[in-house]
Motif scaffolding. Structure first.
Motif, PDB file in Angstrom:
ATOM      1  N   THR A  35       0.411  -1.311   0.006  1.00  0.00           N
ATOM      2  CA  THR A  35      -0.160   0.192   0.287  1.00  0.00           C
ATOM      3  C   THR A  35       0.762   1.334  -0.238  1.00  0.00           C
ATOM      4  N   LYS A  46      -0.506  -4.290   4.168  1.00  0.00           N
ATOM      5  CA  LYS A  46      -2.060  -4.590   4.523  1.00  0.00           C
ATOM      6  C   LYS A  46      -2.432  -6.188   3.755  1.00  0.00           C
ATOM      7  N   CYS A  47      -3.059  -7.306   4.937  1.00  0.00           N
ATOM      8  CA  CYS A  47      -3.824  -8.581   4.189  1.00  0.00           C
ATOM      9  C   CYS A  47      -4.930  -7.616   3.408  1.00  0.00           C
ATOM     10  N   TRP A  48      -5.102  -8.724   2.443  1.00  0.00           N
ATOM     11  CA  TRP A  48      -6.169  -7.865   1.849  1.00  0.00           C
ATOM     12  C   TRP A  48      -7.929  -7.900   2.045  1.00  0.00           C
ATOM     13  N   ASP A  49      -8.217  -8.372   3.201  1.00  0.00           N
ATOM     14  CA  ASP A  49      -9.901  -7.926   3.947  1.00  0.00           C
ATOM     15  C   ASP A  49      -9.302  -7.006   4.416  1.00  0.00           C
ATOM     16  N   GLU A  50      -8.119  -5.749   4.997  1.00  0.00           N
ATOM     17  CA  GLU A  50      -8.292  -4.982   6.412  1.00  0.00           C
ATOM     18  C   GLU A  50      -8.376  -4.205   5.822  1.00  0.00           C
ATOM     19  N   ARG A  51      -9.180  -3.210   6.098  1.00  0.00           N
ATOM     20  CA  ARG A  51      -9.467  -1.905   5.991  1.00  0.00           C
ATOM     21  C   ARG A  51      -8.190  -0.756   5.824  1.00  0.00           C
ATOM     22  N   LYS A 126      -8.355   5.341   6.434  1.00  0.00           N
ATOM     23  CA  LYS A 126      -9.523   3.707   5.621  1.00  0.00           C
ATOM     24  C   LYS A 126      -9.363   3.539   3.838  1.00  0.00           C
ATOM     25  N   ASN A 129     -11.388  -2.579   1.028  1.00  0.00           N
ATOM     26  CA  ASN A 129     -10.683  -3.985   1.095  1.00  0.00           C
ATOM     27  C   ASN A 129     -10.696  -4.405  -0.282  1.00  0.00           C
ATOM     28  N   TRP A 139     -15.086 -12.152  -0.981  1.00  0.00           N
ATOM     29  CA  TRP A 139     -13.280 -11.748  -1.518  1.00  0.00           C
ATOM     30  C   TRP A 139     -13.220 -11.641  -2.982  1.00  0.00           C
ATOM     31  N   ILE A 150      -5.863 -13.736   6.027  1.00  0.00           N
ATOM     32  CA  ILE A 150      -6.932 -12.109   5.792  1.00  0.00           C
ATOM     33  C   ILE A 150      -6.576 -10.368   7.043  1.00  0.00           C
ATOM     34  N   ARG A 151      -6.021 -11.119   8.326  1.00  0.00           N
ATOM     35  CA  ARG A 151      -5.809 -10.098   8.764  1.00  0.00           C
ATOM     36  C   ARG A 151      -4.739 -10.313   9.412  1.00  0.00           C
TER      37      ARG A 151
END
Ligand code: M3P
Ligand code: FE
Length: 311
Positions: A35, A46-51, A126, A129, A139, A150-151
């Protein structure tokens, strides 16, 4: 359960030896999303599902280990209050200005009795994701690159004064004690390991007593299922990532796990399962004799590396 005060592990800054190799590892093999990069040579993931903007920051260095760990708090008023509470507890704090970490607000920083630099912050941009917030699919394509946790879930840190850390986390920072490991003495005291939660998770941070201050045992990344932990193991095999322990299940927290090493020798964990404790639950205790099953439930084995290899 109402979540106020300290919300969750937000970020960790990890020292890595060969930055290019580490970027390839964290992006393509572990499968995080890059990022940003800053003018101090740091690379943000970041992990893919983190905002929020970032949860792992790689910092080029000539030694491995952790620079600091940061927890996100509810809001600015909470940050101010916790700063006062930590000072009243007798620990000096400093403010790191907003923007020192990309897209991150002011941080309140202090040193834990175990020697680790610990931070609280209320603001991080923010970035989402990658999925829409209206009618999202479950996903994105980022969820299928590499191991794709995911996190950033928790960390286990090694250092002295675990009892003083426990006081600080329970009495000041609002955590609850979920599990503990007793030492080898007759009385079974004091605790040599504590698993602390500020949420509904089995642990957001854990400490094990160790002579040298400020050491990292592992950063843990959450996988959605046990199948995904096994798949992460396959990806480790394909890429010759050195595995420490697993795939197996911890007795402590009931988590399904693999411990492995990144290219710098920092241990990381791919982790799933566990249970969901409430803060009014009584802690689970592992005796020193029972601990081999706490570490590796099926094998009941006190893996030598668990006690001796840290960065
Ligand atoms: C974890 C975990 C021990 C188990 C460690 C557990 C100290 O790392 O994530 O549940 O036995
Ligand atoms: Fe863990």
């Amino acid at each position: 359960m109402a979540m106020t005060g300290v919300l969750r592990p937000g970020h960790a800054q990890l020292r890595v030896l060969d930055l290019e190799k580490s970027i390839t590892f964290y992006r393509d093999i572990l499968g995080l999303v890059e990022t940003g990069r800053d003018d101090r040579g740091r690379v943000y993931f970041k992990c893919w599902d983190e905002r929020d903007h970032s949860s792992l920051i790689l910092s080029p260095s000539d030694s491995a280990g952790i620079d600091f760990i940061g927890f996100k708090v509810l809001d600015a008023a909470t940050l101010d209050q916790l700063e006062r509470d930590v000072r009243a507890f007798g620990i000096a704090t400093e403010r790191v200005p907003a923007g020192d970490l990309l897209e991150t607000g002011e941080r309140v920083r202090f040193r834990l009795p175990s020697g680790h630099l610990f931070e609280l912050y209320a603001e991080k941009t923010k970035v989402g994701n990658g999925l829409p917030s209206v009618n999202p699919p479950p996903w994105s394509m980022d969820a299928d690159r590499g191991m794709a946790p995911i996190r950033f879930d928790h960390c286990l840190l090694y250092g002295p004064n675990v009892q003083a850390n426990k006081d600080l986390f329970l009495k000041v920072l609002g955590f609850h004690l979920v599990e503990r490991i007793l030492g080898p003495t007759e009385a079974g005291e004091p605790e040599i390991g504590i698993f602390l939660s500020c949420s509904h998770k089995t642990h957001d941070i854990a400490f094990v007593e160790y002579e040298e201050p400020g050491k990292l045992h592992h950063l843990s990344f959450r996988m959605p299922t046990w199948e995904r932990v096994l798949r992460a193991g396959d990806i480790m095999g394909m890429n010759r990532v050195p595995i420490d322990i697993g795939p197996t299940r911890h007795g402590v927290t009931r988590g399904e796990t693999i411990y492995a090493w990144d290219p710098s020798g920092n241990r990381f964990e791919t982790f799933a399962g566990g249970y969901e404790p409430y803060p009014d639950g009584d802690p689970i205790t592992w005796t020193f004799e029972g601990f081999p099953h706490g570490l590796d439930y099926p094998q009941g084995k006190l893996h030598e590396s668990f006690m001796t290899v840290v960065t």
